[in-house]
Every structure is written in C-alpha cells, then in structure tokens.
Design a protein around this motif. Structure first.
Motif, PDB file in Angstrom:
ATOM      1  N   ASN A 170       0.970  -1.140   0.023  1.00  0.00           N
ATOM      2  CA  ASN A 170       0.002   0.185   0.106  1.00  0.00           C
ATOM      3  C   ASN A 170       0.963   1.345  -0.106  1.00  0.00           C
ATOM      4  OD1 ASN A 170      -1.947  -1.734   2.321  1.00  0.00           O
ATOM      5  ND2 ASN A 170      -2.478  -1.363   0.109  1.00  0.00           N
ATOM      6  N   GLY A 171       0.633   2.046  -0.905  1.00  0.00           N
ATOM      7  CA  GLY A 171       1.438   3.436  -0.957  1.00  0.00           C
ATOM      8  C   GLY A 171       2.607   3.420  -1.594  1.00  0.00           C
ATOM      9  N   LYS A 212       1.797   2.428  -7.096  1.00  0.00           N
ATOM     10  CA  LYS A 212       0.919   1.799  -8.276  1.00  0.00           C
ATOM     11  C   LYS A 212      -0.058   2.710  -8.988  1.00  0.00           C
ATOM     12  CE  LYS A 212      -0.542  -1.661  -5.651  1.00  0.00           C
ATOM     13  NZ  LYS A 212       0.080  -1.131  -4.298  1.00  0.00           N
ATOM     14  N   SER A 213      -0.939   3.311  -8.115  1.00  0.00           N
ATOM     15  CA  SER A 213      -2.105   3.801  -8.587  1.00  0.00           C
ATOM     16  C   SER A 213      -1.528   5.110  -9.161  1.00  0.00           C
ATOM     17  CB  SER A 213      -3.273   4.027  -7.536  1.00  0.00           C
ATOM     18  OG  SER A 213      -3.473   3.003  -7.046  1.00  0.00           O
ATOM     19  N   THR A 214      -0.436   5.768  -8.669  1.00  0.00           N
ATOM     20  CA  THR A 214       0.045   7.224  -9.204  1.00  0.00           C
ATOM     21  C   THR A 214       0.772   6.705 -10.493  1.00  0.00           C
ATOM     22  OG1 THR A 214       0.524   7.604  -6.967  1.00  0.00           O
ATOM     23  CG2 THR A 214       1.643   8.951  -8.569  1.00  0.00           C
ATOM     24  N   HIS A 267      -3.622  -7.301  -4.700  1.00  0.00           N
ATOM     25  CA  HIS A 267      -3.094  -7.655  -3.547  1.00  0.00           C
ATOM     26  C   HIS A 267      -3.231  -9.086  -3.092  1.00  0.00           C
ATOM     27  CE1 HIS A 267      -1.413  -3.880  -2.313  1.00  0.00           C
ATOM     28  NE2 HIS A 267      -2.695  -3.435  -2.317  1.00  0.00           N
ATOM     29  N   GLY A 292      -5.273   1.643   0.285  1.00  0.00           N
ATOM     30  CA  GLY A 292      -5.044   0.516   1.326  1.00  0.00           C
ATOM     31  C   GLY A 292      -4.821   1.507   2.384  1.00  0.00           C
TER      32      GLY A 292
HETATM   33  N1  ATP Z   1      -3.098  13.635  -4.099  1.00  0.00           N
HETATM   34  C1  ATP Z   1      -2.123  13.330  -3.374  1.00  0.00           C
HETATM   35  N2  ATP Z   1      -1.847  14.028  -2.454  1.00  0.00           N
HETATM   36  C2  ATP Z   1      -0.632  13.825  -1.562  1.00  0.00           C
HETATM   37  N3  ATP Z   1      -0.122  12.386  -1.664  1.00  0.00           N
HETATM   38  C3  ATP Z   1      -0.539  11.640  -2.618  1.00  0.00           C
HETATM   39  C4  ATP Z   1      -1.508  11.965  -3.403  1.00  0.00           C
HETATM   40  N4  ATP Z   1      -1.978  10.717  -4.258  1.00  0.00           N
HETATM   41  C5  ATP Z   1      -0.982   9.906  -3.900  1.00  0.00           C
HETATM   42  N5  ATP Z   1      -0.102  10.271  -2.926  1.00  0.00           N
HETATM   43  C6  ATP Z   1       0.953   9.673  -1.870  1.00  0.00           C
HETATM   44  O1  ATP Z   1       1.666   8.840  -3.047  1.00  0.00           O
HETATM   45  C7  ATP Z   1       1.955   7.597  -2.540  1.00  0.00           C
HETATM   46  C8  ATP Z   1       1.667   6.346  -3.709  1.00  0.00           C
HETATM   47  O2  ATP Z   1       0.123   6.190  -3.680  1.00  0.00           O
HETATM   48  P1  ATP Z   1      -0.702   5.291  -4.259  1.00  0.00           P
HETATM   49  O3  ATP Z   1      -2.026   5.538  -4.527  1.00  0.00           O
HETATM   50  O4  ATP Z   1      -0.019   5.293  -6.060  1.00  0.00           O
HETATM   51  O5  ATP Z   1      -0.371   4.086  -3.906  1.00  0.00           O
HETATM   52  P2  ATP Z   1      -0.790   2.329  -4.209  1.00  0.00           P
HETATM   53  O6  ATP Z   1       0.504   1.757  -4.517  1.00  0.00           O
HETATM   54  O7  ATP Z   1      -1.669   2.424  -5.496  1.00  0.00           O
HETATM   55  O8  ATP Z   1      -1.245   1.765  -3.000  1.00  0.00           O
HETATM   56  P3  ATP Z   1      -2.527   0.884  -2.765  1.00  0.00           P
HETATM   57  O9  ATP Z   1      -2.175  -0.251  -2.838  1.00  0.00           O
HETATM   58  O10 ATP Z   1      -3.069   1.189  -1.323  1.00  0.00           O
HETATM   59  O11 ATP Z   1      -3.703   1.328  -3.484  1.00  0.00           O
HETATM   60  C9  ATP Z   1       1.160   7.399  -1.259  1.00  0.00           C
HETATM   61  O12 ATP Z   1       2.151   7.504  -0.287  1.00  0.00           O
HETATM   62  C10 ATP Z   1       0.183   8.646  -1.297  1.00  0.00           C
HETATM   63  O13 ATP Z   1       0.010   8.907  -0.039  1.00  0.00           O
END
Ligand code: ATP
Ligand code: MG
Lengths: 496, 350
Positions: free
Chosen positions: A39-40, A43-45, A199, A402
């Motif tokens: 989580n974090g 991936k989504s970013t 996951h 997550g």
């Molecule tokens: N709009 C935003 N403002 C500040 N921080 C952000 C923003 N969007 C994402 N983040 C940060 O960027 C990081 C990556 O987030 P992301 O959503 O890409 O994680 P992920 O791998 O998709 O996790 P998960 O499996 O929980 O979905 C995290 O630390 C999140 O807090």
C-alpha cells in the motif's frame, strides 16, 4: 512479442512525499504484467500518470516505440489506453448502460446521443463477459461488486490496446474473477497488453506472465512470473515475510456475558431465523458466497437494515436497534464493505475522519471539541494502524487506497465498542498491513471486544478466528469450532 | 391473522410496483400529486377562486420564472449554484430598451436577440471565474451579480422607463388566447419552445449528458475524457443567454422597464428548480420536474393572493413549500436504495 507501452524515468512528488522515483516499466502486446507493491508504493500514481490523470514531474511514455511525451487524458484514450481505476470512477447518477457507454461516446466525439445505442454497446460488453447486470438501474443503487463489474465493462467497451486494471477484483468473488480471467485470456489472444494490480497473491499468479515489483516508489524487481513464488513475491515487495499462521488471541478467563447475541433474527426477503453469539474477547468469522446475505445480516445488527423479527443483545442486554444511531449507542462498531463511499469523507482530513465516530471522547467541557485531545487520539490511531502519511491534517483522498481503508478501521477502533463488526477488513490491503491489522484485531479482542468478521479470505479466517459461521441463501448453514477451523474445511463448505 | 398480514403485504408490494413505474425519473409524479393536493385545498377553502382566470394568472406569473429556471437548471445539474441570473436578466432587458431609446430604433424580434447576446456576454464572466480560475460557483456568481448590478445602475441608468418602443409594447399586448379574464401572452410560445429545446439538449446531446456526468462525479468525468472546463464555459454562456432572453420577456410582459425589478426573485427560481428534483449536490434534475416546480410555486403564490394573504407572508410560505418539496425528494431517493431479495421463499418455510 513487441513492446506495446513503455514508461521511462517517471518521477512524481506530492509536496514533500516522493511517490515515484525514476520508474521504468514496459508491457508487451498479448501479455499480462502484474504491478505488485505494498500500500502506498505508487502503483495507482504510476497508472494515473500514464493515463494522463496526473502529470509526472519527469519522464515520458512510449507507445509502440514512439515517444508520446506526457499524454493528456484524451491523448491516452486516443492512443488506446484504458484504465479500470481503483476507485472505479463511475457516475452514480447515471444508469449502468450509460456508464458503460460513456467512454465510447466521448471517444467517438459524438454530438447527439441515443439511449438505444448506449444500451446496445453496454449489452454487447456485458454479454461478452458473460455477466448479469441490469442495464437500466442507476449505479448508485447497485452493489459494490456490480459497480466493479460496470467499471470493467466500461474499459472493455472500446477497442483497447493497453488495459490497466487497478485492483479490479476487490469486491468480486471467485465466480466473477473466473469470468474476468477468461476475458483476460481472450484479450491476450487479441494482442492487448494488460497491466494488472492486485493484493491477492493467488490471483497474481493465476493471471500474470510477468511481475514488476514497486517498493516505496521505485522498481525493485522485475521478471517472469515463473521466477517468483508467493513467498518470494511478498518478500520482495515488503522486504520481509509476515506470518500467516493460525494464532488465536487468548479468551477471557472469567465468565462474561457474550458481547453479542442474536436470536432468531430476520428481515423480510433477506434472511430469517439467524441465531448466533460472539463472546467477549472472541473473534468469530462469518462467511458465505457473495449474495448469501452475510453483509445484510451485519448491516441489520448495526441498524442500517433494522430487523423485523428476533432479538439482539449486546453485552447481555436486549437492545432494540432500529437505526444506526441506536446501533452505535448500543456499543456496536461497523466497518462497511464499501469503505470508499460509506466509510470515509474523502475531502476531510485524516484526523477528523479518525475521530468522527468518537467525538464524545475527544470533547472537553461543555461539549466543545478539544483540539489537543483530537490530535493525540488521531496521532495514536495513525501510529497503531501504521497509516502512511506525512501529515494527519491532509485529506483522506491524498492517501493510497489501502491506507484509506486503515482510516475507516481506525475510526471505529477509537470508539472502543463492545462489538466490532468488520466487513472484509483487509480487502485491498497488502500482506504486511494485513498481518498488522489482524494483530490489532487480536489485541482488540484480548481487551474484551467481541469481533464479528465477515470475510472471503480463507487464510485470514483461519489465521484469527476462534469460530467460523457459514451463511447460505439468507440462513445459517453450520459452523466450524476452534480446532475444526482449517483452510480445507472452510473451502469444502463454501464449494458445496 | 396470518393470512391477513400476508395479503396486506401483497397489496403494499403492488402499490410499490405501480409507484415505481410511474414515479418518474426525478419523482415528478409526487410533485404533480402535491400540486393536485394544493388545488384540492383551494377547492375547499376558496372554491370561487378556481376559475380559468386563475389558470391564466398562474401561467402568466410562471412564464418568466420558467425562462430563468431553465438556465439555472443547467448550472445546478452540473453541481453548481448561480444567483447572478436575475441581475443578468434585468441588465439585458433594461439595457436593450435603453439602447433602443437612445438610438430611437424599434423592432420586435431583434431586441430579444440583443438581450440574449448581452446575457451571453455577462454569463462569460461567470464562465471565466468558474472554468478558468476554478472559483466556487456560488461565490463566483455572488461576485458577478454585484458587478453586473453596479454597472447597470452606474452606467446604463437607474430611471424607470414607463413606455416601451411601440413594436415591443404591441407584443406585450398581444395574446394567443384568453383564459377567463386573463390573456395568455404570445411569449409563452417561445418559452415553451425553449423548454423543449433544453430538455432535448439535456437528454439527447453529448453536451447534456456531460452536464449530468460532471454533476455526478467531476473527477470521473475528467477521467473518461470529458473536457470539464469547456463544458462549464458552455453551461454559463447558455445560462446567460437564457437569462438575457428571460429579462426581455419580463420587460415586455410588464410593459415597462425598471432596473430594480427581478432582483429578489432568485429565491423563487431556485425553489422551483430544487423542488423539481435538481438537488444541489448535482447530477439530477429535469426540465419536466422544473416545469412542475415552477407551476407549484406559481400556484402557491397566486393562491395566497386569492386568499388575500399579505405579501409579507409569501416568502415564508414559499420557504415552507420548498422544505416540503425537498423533503419529498430526499425521502423518495433514500427509499430507492434497494436491496435484492435473498431468501427464496419466506412463506414456504414459515
Ligand atoms: N493527491 C495526493 N496528495 C498527496 N499524496 C498523494 C496523493 N496521491 C497519492 N499520494 C501519495 O503517493 C503515494 C503512492 O500512492 P498510490 O495511491 O500510488 O499507492 P498504491 O501503490 O496505489 O497503494 P494501494 O495499494 O494502497 O492502492 C502514497 O504515499 C500516497 O499517500
Ligand atoms: Mg492504489
């Protein structure tokens, strides 16, 4: 196989947080590449940058070997990129058919639209996927699982070259996952490049040809799926291997009234004659297929769908629960299935979400909120749940999926309820956090809270539950006690 | 006993089914019933009032409200709020008459066009603040409203113009038919035509569907490739044009031009649109509902006049009607959240 898409040197920071650091990924036509990470981890970013929803600080994208820079949303759609977003990104006020047809309409740049055309676009996809969806129902009135299916249908309504699926199966059961995997096979045969995020380890190995592992916003490993085992995968994305062993919390020695007793409860058309109890300090699993009525039973106990018949007792006292307010007052906490719409207010701060259900505990004299208390309470919850944020005053929407889930969990933990009902507590949570959350549940139980956990996740049920109850078509259907609880016996009963 | 309860449940189910079929997308049927109920009350309290003249009066007072409501409807469906439309309307209507008097020209059609164009120009201010500078829609329109009124009074004029140019005045005097003693002005025709046009646009064009999409979830709209700012610009330009046109309709119907009129009617218009099912959270609403909303408000006001209630009470009563209407809407949409049947046959095993 030719490379369909490459992302090169993608870097992204949010304020002070580095979400991605020089990430390179590539995916070939006709293969499924799994993007794995805690989580974090970003991936989504990464997916949002490729689809143009977010803009990268540095890096570029190549399609079929051609540099396309940093595409906008419309560019990426025109290039044949489609995304099933983690939060689904649907229109609650529009019908299923219109939701599915929306991206096709936008892409076709149509000026005038026809309802019938939208319906036939939608019907075609729904049929191709072998699903059952009522096309004329508004999305706000359908279940979470159906919404996820709608999001999948929408992405497949167009000719797609590269398909990103960001946790498309969190709300689905094996039946829909199975039909999804058949569609994926077919898309692969058609030469579509697919990037898959999940996951659920089993699913990752079932679907993917290749795996790329992200940790803290950087690629740490990439290779054929065959080079990984479930354990090495989890170890490479977390840096360690958490235990999944069955480990039961100690039951209280003295005789206490059960935390929750339900006696012959029923609700018109949904379930009837449901009786069971959850002892103080006990963790009881409640499982059954999707649509078996397990969520409805939980919602009834909490007061969302009040019962018509039967009796509910909390800590030995009969409680008439006719509304959520009464449920909360009776000492029940409920972590819903659809956390992103029912559990948190995305625009509000992590801090205020965490204390939203326990305002009376943080208010000082005269009922005014005590900001010091609030900060302490939320800081405590952030640490206990390991929520990844640099500032609890940030909105919940800034957290990864997550981590948003942990906020909802924390919100109810803070109320210190007699009974905590959790509906899929670790859906969409990585293996490391899952172990942490299960540990927190054990601790919470040892302090005397009775926990009712609704879950599909067999290893998780085995890992924490003293007992597992089964629901089938709105009626109780047996139970496994203490030593009887094992993965094989749970699966055997579910498959019947 | 048991048989009895079972039968009553069956009956309840049937009522629900019938209701589900006829309640309409935005619960328009509930509104229609409310209108009928009010008429029923009038029939008992003041039966002599229910004449064709009464119907004519309702239409007459509803026509400007409807023209204004159509523009506002677009804004509200997209998830925004606008309070600047009365200012835009009266600016366009009054300024058009001033221009005509200044140059000593007369006309029947082009003044309506000119007023609409002024409305577009003024609406572009809202568009600029909302789409370009991403201001909160309500705040932006509060600002533009003040600017527009200021410019109107300071630069265009603040005097009451008691007679309109001859051709316009003739339109104000021409009716298509009489209902009792109340003439129905010819201007209902273009307003009804506009209502059909807006309704078609909302239901059948990509632009209209994008308005609903943005109101439903703005971020999702962006993610499917809808150009949100461009849709917003068009919404505010069209709303401006409609307000400009409505302003002219108002001036012609009242057969004089005063820069101090229409201001203060925003409450009635907002009430009509909201009662019609366009909740402020966005994504909902229809022309049909809005028409019913306008009828309801107009009915209430005319009834109060007939009953001889002092005008000070009107605002209060309209307020109560809004609350009732919105409560019906909220109630109806919360009941909608359905649960699908899980138990196969409760009776069989009972
Ligand atoms: N709009 C935003 N403002 C500040 N921080 C952000 C923003 N969007 C994402 N983040 C940060 O960027 C990081 C990556 O987030 P992301 O959503 O890409 O994680 P992920 O791998 O998709 O996790 P998960 O499996 O929980 O979905 C995290 O630390 C999140 O807090
Ligand atoms: Mg994510």
């Amino acid at each position: 196989m030719p490379l369909a898409l490459q992302a090169k040197g993608i870097t992204k920071t949010y304020g002070g947080v580095k979400a991605l650091t020089e990430v390179d990924i590539d995916v070939r036509a006709g293969e499924v590449m799994c993007l794995a990470g805690a989580n974090g981890s970003g991936k989504s970013t990464l997916i949002k940058i490729i689809s143009g929803v977010e803009t990268a600080d540095a890096g570029h994208i190549e399609m079929d070997g051609v540099d396309v820079g940093r595409p906008s949303v419309t560019d990426s759609i025109d290039l044949g990129i489609q995304v099933i977003y983690q939060d689904m990104s649907l229109f609650p006020n529009l019908t299923v058919a219109e939701n599915i047809a929306m991206s096709a309409r936008v892409k076709a740049r149509s000026k005038v639209v026809r309802v019938q055309a939208a319906r036939s676009i939608a019907a075609r996809v729904v049929e191709r996927l072998g699903l059952q969806l009522s096309l004329d129902e508004k999305v706000e009135n359908i279940s979470v699982a159906d919404r996820q299916l709608v999001a999948i249908c929408r992405a497949l309504a167009l000719d797609v070259k590269v398909l990103f699926m960001d946790e498309p199966t969190t709300a689905l059961t094996w039946r829909e996952i199975d039909s999804l995997s058949r569609v994926v096979e077919q898309l692969k045969a058609d030469g579509v490049a697919i990037v898959f995020v999940s996951h659920k380890t089993e699913e990752v190995f079932m679907m993917s040809d290749r795996i790329t592992v992200l940790r803290n916003g950087a690629v740490v490993k990439s290779g054929a799926a065959a080079e990984f085992t479930p354990d090495t995968l989890i170890e490479s994305l977390l840096g360690y291997l958490p235990s999944e062993e069955r480990q039961l919390s100690a039951l209280p020695v003295e005789d206490k009234a059960p935390a929750l007793e339900v006696h012959e409860i029923g609700r018109n058309d949904l379930f009837e004659g449901v009786s069971f109890e959850v002892g103080a300090g006990e963790i009881v699993g409640l499982t059954g297929l999707l649509g078996s009525g397990r969520s409805e039973i939980a919602e009834s106990i909490f007061g969302i769908l009040p019962i018509d018949t039967g009796e509910i007792r909390v800590a030995g006292q009969a409680k008439p629960i006719g509304s959520v307010q009464e449920g909360i007052e009776a000492g029940i906490g409920y972590v819903p299935e659809d956390r992103l719409t029912q559990g948190v207010i995305l625009e509000q701060s992590i801090e205020s979400n965490l204390i939203a259900a326990s305002l009376d505990k943080v208010s000082g004299r005269g009922g005014f909120l005590d900001s010091g208390q609030m900060a302490r309470a939320s800081q405590h919850a952030v640490e206990k749940l390991g929520i990844k944020t640099d500032n609890p005053a940030n909105p919940v929407s800034s957290l990864s999926g997550g981590n948003q889930q942990r906020v909802v969990l924390g919100k109810w933990m803070e109320t210190e309820p007699s009974v905590l009902i959790l509906n899929g507590p670790t859906v969409g949570v990585d293996a490391g956090s899952k172990a942490v959350i299960l540990d927190i549940l054990r601790l919470t139980a040892e302090q005397g809270t009775g926990i009712l956990m609704i879950s599909d996740d067999v290893p998780e049920l085995v890992s924490v539950c003293h007992r597992v109850l089964f629901v089938r078509r709105g009626r109780m259907d047996g139970a496994l006690e203490m030593d009887e609880v094992s993965p094989e016996r749970i699966r055997e009963r579910l498959d019947r | 006993m048991k048989a009895y309860t079972r039968r009553s449940r069956g009956a309840r189910l049937r009522v629900h089914e019938i209701w589900d079929r006829y309640k309409g997308e935005n619960h328009e049927t509930a509104l229609l019933l409310l209108i009928l109920a009010l008429l029923g009350v009038m029939a008992i309290v003041e039966p002599s009032a229910l004449t064709m003249t009464f119907v004519g009066d309702i239409i007459r007072s509803g026509i400007v409200t409807l023209a204004l409501a159509l523009g506002l409807l677009l804004v509200i469906i997209s998830g925004g709020m606008d309070v600047s439309f009365p200012a835009i309307a009266i600016f366009s209507g009054y300024a058009t008459i001033t221009v005509m008097n200044f140059f000593g020209v007369d006309g029947a059609l082009w003044p309506f066009l000119l007023a609409s164009i002024m409305g577009i120009a003024l609406g572009s201010l809202n568009a600029l603040f909302v789409a370009r500078y991403r201001m909160e829609t309500l705040i932006a329109s509060l600002g533009t409203q003040v600017i527009i009124r200021g410019v109107l009074l300071a630069f265009i004029g603040s005097v009451y113009i008691s007679t309109l140019p001859a051709q316009l005045d003739a339109i104000g005097a021409s009716s298509i038919m009489r209902l009792g003693n109340s003439p129905v002005n010819i201007l209902v025709l273009p307003v009804i035509a506009l209502a059909f046009l807006v309704s078609w646009m909302l239901r059948k064009t990509m632009f209209g569907r994008s308005i609903y999409a943005i109101g439903g979830d703005r971020e999702s709209a962006r993610r499917v490739g809808i150009r949100v700012p461009s849709v917003q610009v068009r919404i505010y330009l069209i709303a401006g044009a409609l307000a400009g046109f409505a302003g002219m309709v108002h001036v012609v119907l009242s057969r004089h031009a005063s820069p101090f009129e229409l201001v203060g009617t925003e409450l009635n218009v907002i009430a009509a649109v909201v009662i019609g099912g366009a909740l402020d959270s966005g994504g909902r609403g229809s022309v049909k509902g809005t028409v019913y909303g306008v009828l309801l408000i107009s009915l209430v006001q005319n009834s109060l006049v007939r009953l001889g209630v002092s005008s000070y009470w009107h605002v209060l009563v309209v307020g109560v009607v809004v609350l009732v209407g919105v409560a019906i809407q909220a109630q109806a949409s919360s009941r909608e959240a359905k649960t699908t049947r899980i138990l196969e046959s409760t009776e069989a095993s009972a």
